[in-house]
Design a protein around this motif. Structure first.
Motif, PDB file in Angstrom:
ATOM      1  N   PHE A  37       0.825  -1.164   0.024  1.00  0.00           N
ATOM      2  CA  PHE A  37       0.049   0.084  -0.053  1.00  0.00           C
ATOM      3  C   PHE A  37       0.755   1.061   0.045  1.00  0.00           C
ATOM      4  CE2 PHE A  37      -2.550   3.159   2.557  1.00  0.00           C
ATOM      5  CZ  PHE A  37      -3.472   3.452   1.458  1.00  0.00           C
ATOM      6  N   ARG A  38       0.874   1.971  -1.284  1.00  0.00           N
ATOM      7  CA  ARG A  38       1.699   2.962  -1.290  1.00  0.00           C
ATOM      8  C   ARG A  38       3.320   2.564  -0.828  1.00  0.00           C
ATOM      9  NH1 ARG A  38      -0.889   8.464  -1.138  1.00  0.00           N
ATOM     10  NH2 ARG A  38      -3.306   7.785  -1.668  1.00  0.00           N
ATOM     11  N   SER A  39       4.050   3.196  -0.251  1.00  0.00           N
ATOM     12  CA  SER A  39       5.439   2.809  -0.099  1.00  0.00           C
ATOM     13  C   SER A  39       5.638   1.670   0.821  1.00  0.00           C
ATOM     14  CB  SER A  39       6.235   4.016   0.308  1.00  0.00           C
ATOM     15  OG  SER A  39       5.586   4.615   1.821  1.00  0.00           O
ATOM     16  N   LEU A  40       4.318   1.444   1.793  1.00  0.00           N
ATOM     17  CA  LEU A  40       4.503   0.323   2.497  1.00  0.00           C
ATOM     18  C   LEU A  40       4.295  -1.126   1.702  1.00  0.00           C
ATOM     19  CD1 LEU A  40       3.733  -0.856   5.685  1.00  0.00           C
ATOM     20  CD2 LEU A  40       1.670  -0.491   5.405  1.00  0.00           C
ATOM     21  N   PRO A 178      -5.240  14.365  11.405  1.00  0.00           N
ATOM     22  CA  PRO A 178      -5.416  14.960  10.391  1.00  0.00           C
ATOM     23  C   PRO A 178      -4.672  14.228   9.231  1.00  0.00           C
ATOM     24  CG  PRO A 178      -3.889  16.243  11.676  1.00  0.00           C
ATOM     25  CD  PRO A 178      -4.307  15.141  12.557  1.00  0.00           C
ATOM     26  N   VAL A 179      -5.292  14.355   7.918  1.00  0.00           N
ATOM     27  CA  VAL A 179      -4.451  13.572   6.826  1.00  0.00           C
ATOM     28  C   VAL A 179      -4.379  14.600   5.715  1.00  0.00           C
ATOM     29  CG1 VAL A 179      -4.771  11.781   4.977  1.00  0.00           C
ATOM     30  CG2 VAL A 179      -5.734  11.441   7.336  1.00  0.00           C
ATOM     31  N   ALA A 180      -3.007  15.040   5.175  1.00  0.00           N
ATOM     32  CA  ALA A 180      -2.829  16.128   4.463  1.00  0.00           C
ATOM     33  C   ALA A 180      -3.314  15.545   3.010  1.00  0.00           C
ATOM     34  CB  ALA A 180      -1.552  16.387   4.324  1.00  0.00           C
ATOM     35  N   ALA A 181      -3.429  16.625   2.143  1.00  0.00           N
ATOM     36  CA  ALA A 181      -4.073  16.173   0.803  1.00  0.00           C
ATOM     37  C   ALA A 181      -3.009  15.316  -0.013  1.00  0.00           C
ATOM     38  CB  ALA A 181      -4.443  17.605  -0.141  1.00  0.00           C
ATOM     39  N   GLY A 182      -3.628  14.388  -0.574  1.00  0.00           N
ATOM     40  CA  GLY A 182      -2.620  13.524  -1.416  1.00  0.00           C
ATOM     41  C   GLY A 182      -2.100  12.384  -0.466  1.00  0.00           C
ATOM     42  N   ARG A 183      -2.317  12.299   0.777  1.00  0.00           N
ATOM     43  CA  ARG A 183      -1.632  11.569   1.269  1.00  0.00           C
ATOM     44  C   ARG A 183      -2.833  10.300   1.996  1.00  0.00           C
ATOM     45  NH1 ARG A 183       3.467  12.537   3.062  1.00  0.00           N
ATOM     46  NH2 ARG A 183       3.564  11.016   4.605  1.00  0.00           N
ATOM     47  N   ALA A 184      -2.311   9.029   2.262  1.00  0.00           N
ATOM     48  CA  ALA A 184      -3.174   8.081   2.762  1.00  0.00           C
ATOM     49  C   ALA A 184      -2.657   7.389   4.086  1.00  0.00           C
ATOM     50  CB  ALA A 184      -3.356   6.944   1.759  1.00  0.00           C
ATOM     51  N   ASP A 211      -8.862   9.235   1.121  1.00  0.00           N
ATOM     52  CA  ASP A 211      -9.760  10.239   0.676  1.00  0.00           C
ATOM     53  C   ASP A 211     -10.541  10.742   1.945  1.00  0.00           C
ATOM     54  OD1 ASP A 211      -9.140  10.166  -2.111  1.00  0.00           O
ATOM     55  OD2 ASP A 211     -10.271   8.241  -2.343  1.00  0.00           O
ATOM     56  N   VAL A 212      -9.658  11.008   2.790  1.00  0.00           N
ATOM     57  CA  VAL A 212     -10.425  11.654   4.258  1.00  0.00           C
ATOM     58  C   VAL A 212      -9.416  12.707   4.652  1.00  0.00           C
ATOM     59  CG1 VAL A 212     -11.339   9.370   5.063  1.00  0.00           C
ATOM     60  CG2 VAL A 212      -9.324   9.803   5.849  1.00  0.00           C
ATOM     61  N   ALA A 213      -9.933  13.746   5.180  1.00  0.00           N
ATOM     62  CA  ALA A 213      -9.097  14.779   5.766  1.00  0.00           C
ATOM     63  C   ALA A 213      -8.706  14.643   7.165  1.00  0.00           C
ATOM     64  CB  ALA A 213     -10.101  16.147   5.495  1.00  0.00           C
ATOM     65  N   LEU A 227       0.131   3.457  13.042  1.00  0.00           N
ATOM     66  CA  LEU A 227      -0.653   4.168  12.098  1.00  0.00           C
ATOM     67  C   LEU A 227       0.434   4.745  11.235  1.00  0.00           C
ATOM     68  CD1 LEU A 227      -3.316   5.172  10.916  1.00  0.00           C
ATOM     69  CD2 LEU A 227      -2.847   7.306  12.469  1.00  0.00           C
ATOM     70  N   PHE A 228       0.338   4.264   9.870  1.00  0.00           N
ATOM     71  CA  PHE A 228       1.028   4.490   8.702  1.00  0.00           C
ATOM     72  C   PHE A 228       0.637   5.981   8.162  1.00  0.00           C
ATOM     73  CE2 PHE A 228       1.816   0.262  10.040  1.00  0.00           C
ATOM     74  CZ  PHE A 228       3.188   0.081   9.676  1.00  0.00           C
ATOM     75  N   ASP A 229       1.237   7.068   8.038  1.00  0.00           N
ATOM     76  CA  ASP A 229       1.105   8.270   7.437  1.00  0.00           C
ATOM     77  C   ASP A 229       2.003   8.301   6.081  1.00  0.00           C
ATOM     78  OD1 ASP A 229       0.458  10.757   6.174  1.00  0.00           O
ATOM     79  OD2 ASP A 229      -0.097  11.427   8.057  1.00  0.00           O
ATOM     80  N   LEU A 230       1.363   7.893   4.826  1.00  0.00           N
ATOM     81  CA  LEU A 230       1.964   7.784   3.695  1.00  0.00           C
ATOM     82  C   LEU A 230       1.679   8.628   2.266  1.00  0.00           C
ATOM     83  CD1 LEU A 230       0.860   3.794   3.678  1.00  0.00           C
ATOM     84  CD2 LEU A 230       3.244   4.993   4.222  1.00  0.00           C
ATOM     85  N   ASN A 231       2.865   8.903   1.803  1.00  0.00           N
ATOM     86  CA  ASN A 231       2.797   9.895   0.519  1.00  0.00           C
ATOM     87  C   ASN A 231       2.208   8.994  -0.681  1.00  0.00           C
ATOM     88  OD1 ASN A 231       4.905   8.461  -0.234  1.00  0.00           O
ATOM     89  ND2 ASN A 231       6.127  10.174  -0.703  1.00  0.00           N
TER      90      ASN A 231
END
Length: 231
Positions: A37-40, A178-184, A211-213, A227-231
């Motif tokens: 999932f993404r870089s994970l 919070p989730v920045a735009a474009g991240r998952a 797709d959540v803020a 919790l993984f915050d990924l670009n």
């Protein structure tokens, strides 16, 4: 959107000395729908029996993060590092141009339970590096960064625009991320049970969050998660 990966749906390998659950394709377990999932790239939940372990073996161009849930794990590597890690300890290996390491159960009496995580680096050919830190005393009710690109807030640095948080919630506690735009996000429950935006997750469950803020997390009883915050 939250896409749940139930614990019992993961890949499973029982080697006798090792009982492993694979959230994503790994070794002999291949699932085109779950390649990462993404870089994970990898989350393996491993239980290593007394006397068992991974002998000296090579890696390159991968960020490897290990979180020890219980027991004792002995590490050795070709850079000369040695360590015994216990519950709440986190290890980071940047394999880069190449490193060899071994990870074995150091206890004569109990299995070691750990999560092995692989993240693809931003670019190949980095200088191999090693680090470890204990988060055993991390307080409940908040997210604690354990790995990040800039090593912020005492986290271990990794070569990727990603952050890993250890979350602990006591009975009835809640928090928001919070989730920045474009991240998952990827959420992996380690102990107990968590509600993520109203979706119930048990120990071993994972979830891709897109797709959540903001993500709301709560627990009716004590729970630990990554919790993984990924670009």
């Amino acid at each position: 959107m939250i896409a749940v990966r139930k614990s019992e749906e993961r890949g499973h390998a029982d080697h006798g000395w090792l009982d492993a659950r694979h959230s994503f394709s790994f070794a002999d377990y291949h699932d085109r729908q779950h390649m990462g999932f993404r870089s994970l790239r990898v989350i393996n939940e491993d239980r290593v029996a007394v006397g068992g372990g991974f002998g000296l073996h090579p890696h390159r161009d991968m960020e490897i993060v290990t979180y020890v849930v219980s027991g004792e794990l002995r590490h050795r590597d070709s850079l000369g590092n040695t360590a015994v890690m216990r519950a709440g300890d986190v290890q980071r290996i940047s394999a880069g141009t190449g490193i060899r390491h071994s990870e074995v159960n150091d206890s004569p009496a109990e299995p070691v339970h750990l999560l092995q995580i692989w993240i693809t680096p931003e670019r190949p050919g980095a200088t191999p590096a090693y680090g470890e830190k204990s988060f055993a005393q991390a307080a409940p009710g908040r997210l604690h960064p354990i790995a990040s690109r800039d090593g912020r807030d005492g986290s271990l640095p990794i070569n990727q625009d990603a952050a890993i948080y250890l979350g602990r919630l006591g009975t009835g506690q809640a928090l928001r991320h919070p989730v920045a735009a474009g991240r998952a996000l990827w959420l992996q429950v380690v102990k107990g049970a968590v509600e993520a935006d109203g979706v119930s997750l048990q120990a071993g469950d994972g979830a891709a969050v897109t797709d959540v803020a903001e993500l709301a997390l709560s627990a009716a009883a004590p729970a630990d998660f990554l919790l993984f915050d990924l670009n």
